[in-house]
Design an enzyme around this catalytic site. Structure first.
Site, PDB file in Angstrom:
ATOM      1  CG  ASP A  96     116.611  45.680 -19.503  1.00 20.42           C
ATOM      2  OD1 ASP A  96     116.163  45.974 -20.623  1.00 20.42           O
ATOM      3  OD2 ASP A  96     117.742  45.190 -19.330  1.00 20.42           O
ATOM      4  CG  ASP A 104     115.082  47.383 -24.767  1.00 17.06           C
ATOM      5  OD1 ASP A 104     115.665  48.484 -24.755  1.00 17.06           O
ATOM      6  OD2 ASP A 104     115.682  46.312 -24.885  1.00 17.06           O
ATOM      7  CD  GLU A 105     118.262  50.022 -20.912  1.00 20.94           C
ATOM      8  OE1 GLU A 105     118.507  49.842 -19.699  1.00 20.94           O
ATOM      9  OE2 GLU A 105     119.122  49.881 -21.803  1.00 20.94           O
TER      10      GLU A 105
END
Length: 359
Positions: free
Chosen positions: A11, A106-107
């Site tokens: 993350d 983003d993860e």
């Protein structure tokens, strides 16, 4: 005995804001957020840790954020840049595994069960990935390592920012025993409050609770709470996630309270939904029969209405909208959305699609 899986959840730390701070070093140490304009009912996509000290968080309205933090530097999102950097991050992931399940820009989940680098240690692999992201992209990431997907996601939040947390197979029973139910992915604010009213705060308390009562109270999410509370999560990391729905929504510049006002907005949303569906050339309109509409009111409560036996048409969506409009009960509407569930892309469906092209 089946060997335990090694799952890493990566993350990025306040990704959009971190990218903007990297691009403009003068922003370092200042409260920064990425989001829409306060005058256009914008919301925050993310904010850095300096901004979070003022109580700011993602999905907060930009206008409210500016009141809490008058010196906030609000930057409009640059998704083309974020996608480019996300691609670079995934190139780093692929040095270790091809079993990657992106959740957003983003993860992502990574299955490194069979990875031979770093002597097969998922802990060392996670450290190397985070180090490579920092050295090559000048960004920081947090990681969670666990044998189960939901625990890997929870673990990645334990030592944020720029840290990691490991839950070994031997650690799972003790970790789950004291885990707060509100931390389970999918347990939102309303569900957490209902659990608390029932005297249920931790997974350990669920283990001692009646399963039939839990399922009766919560239905499908109750089964997930039960499984996770017992350390059960059979979900695999899915490299190719199948998109299940397509939708569009609009946050209104001004709240409305009549269907006449909603008609123009609805017509625009329907045309945008059609445009998005054109990207799915393999699907015919006749296959799309589970339709839905969504409203958010001026008290920020959200309601959704779905039906699965309707013909895809503007009239069908409008019928749903007129029905859900009755839930307004004096409140004004600040957001309208329309969506459709996509059919399973089975061989049977593909044969049907060969007979009729949507576009």
């Amino acid at each position: 005995m089946e060997k335990a899986r090694k799952i890493i959840h990566i993350d990025m730390d306040c990704f959009y804001a971190a990218v903007e701070m990297r691009e403009d070093p003068s922003l370092q140490g200042k409260p920064v957020a990425v989001g829409g304009s306060p005058s256009q009912r914008g919301v925050l996509a993310t904010c850095n840790y300096e901004a979070r000290k003022f109580g700011l968080h993602s999905a907060m309205s930009s206008a409210q954020a500016m009141k809490y933090c008058p010196k906030l530097i609000l930057i409009p999102p640059n998704f083309a840049l974020y996608r480019q950097i996300s691609t670079q991050i995934h190139e780093i992931f692929r040095r270790y595994t091809t079993i990657i399940e992106p959740l957003s820009l983003d993860e992502a989940y990574l299955d490194v069960t069979d990875c031979e680098q770093c002597s097969g240690s998922a802990t060392w692999i996670a450290q190397e990935i985070r180090q490579a992201i920092f050295q090559e992209l000048n960004l920081t990431a947090s990681a969670g390592v666990a044998p189960l997907k939901f625990l890997a996601k929870i673990a990645s939040d334990q030592n944020k920012p720029n840290g990691q947390f490991v839950i070994t197979p031997e650690d799972v029973p003790a970790f789950v025993q004291t885990l707060a139910l509100r931390k389970i992915p999918g347990v939102g604010k309303v569900t957490a409050e209902k659990l608390m009213r029932m005297g249920l705060h931790t997974c350990g308390e669920i283990q001692r609770y009646s399963k039939p009562k839990l399922l009766a109270a919560f239905g499908k999410i109750g089964q997930r709470i039960w499984d996770f509370s017992h350390g059960i999560d059979a979900r695999e990391v899915q490299p190719h996630r199948v998109r299940k729905s397509v939708g569009v929504e609009m946050t209104l510049v001004e709240d409305i309270d009549t269907l006449e006002q909603a008609r123009f907005i609805f017509d625009d949303l329907y045309e945008k939904l059609l445009s998005r569906l054109k990207k799915h050339q393999e699907i015919t309109l006749s296959q799309l029969n589970k339709l839905g509409v969504k409203l958010k009111f001026d008290d920020f409560q959200t309601t959704t209405l779905e039906k699965s036996t309707m013909t895809f048409s503007s009239e069908s969506f409008w019928q749903l909208l007129t029905q859900i409009w009755q839930r307004r009960v004096g409140r004004k509407v600040r957001l309208i959305g329309v969506h459709v569930h996509l059919p399973d892309n089975t061989e049977q469906n593909r044969q049907k699609q060969d007979q009729m092209s949507l576009w």
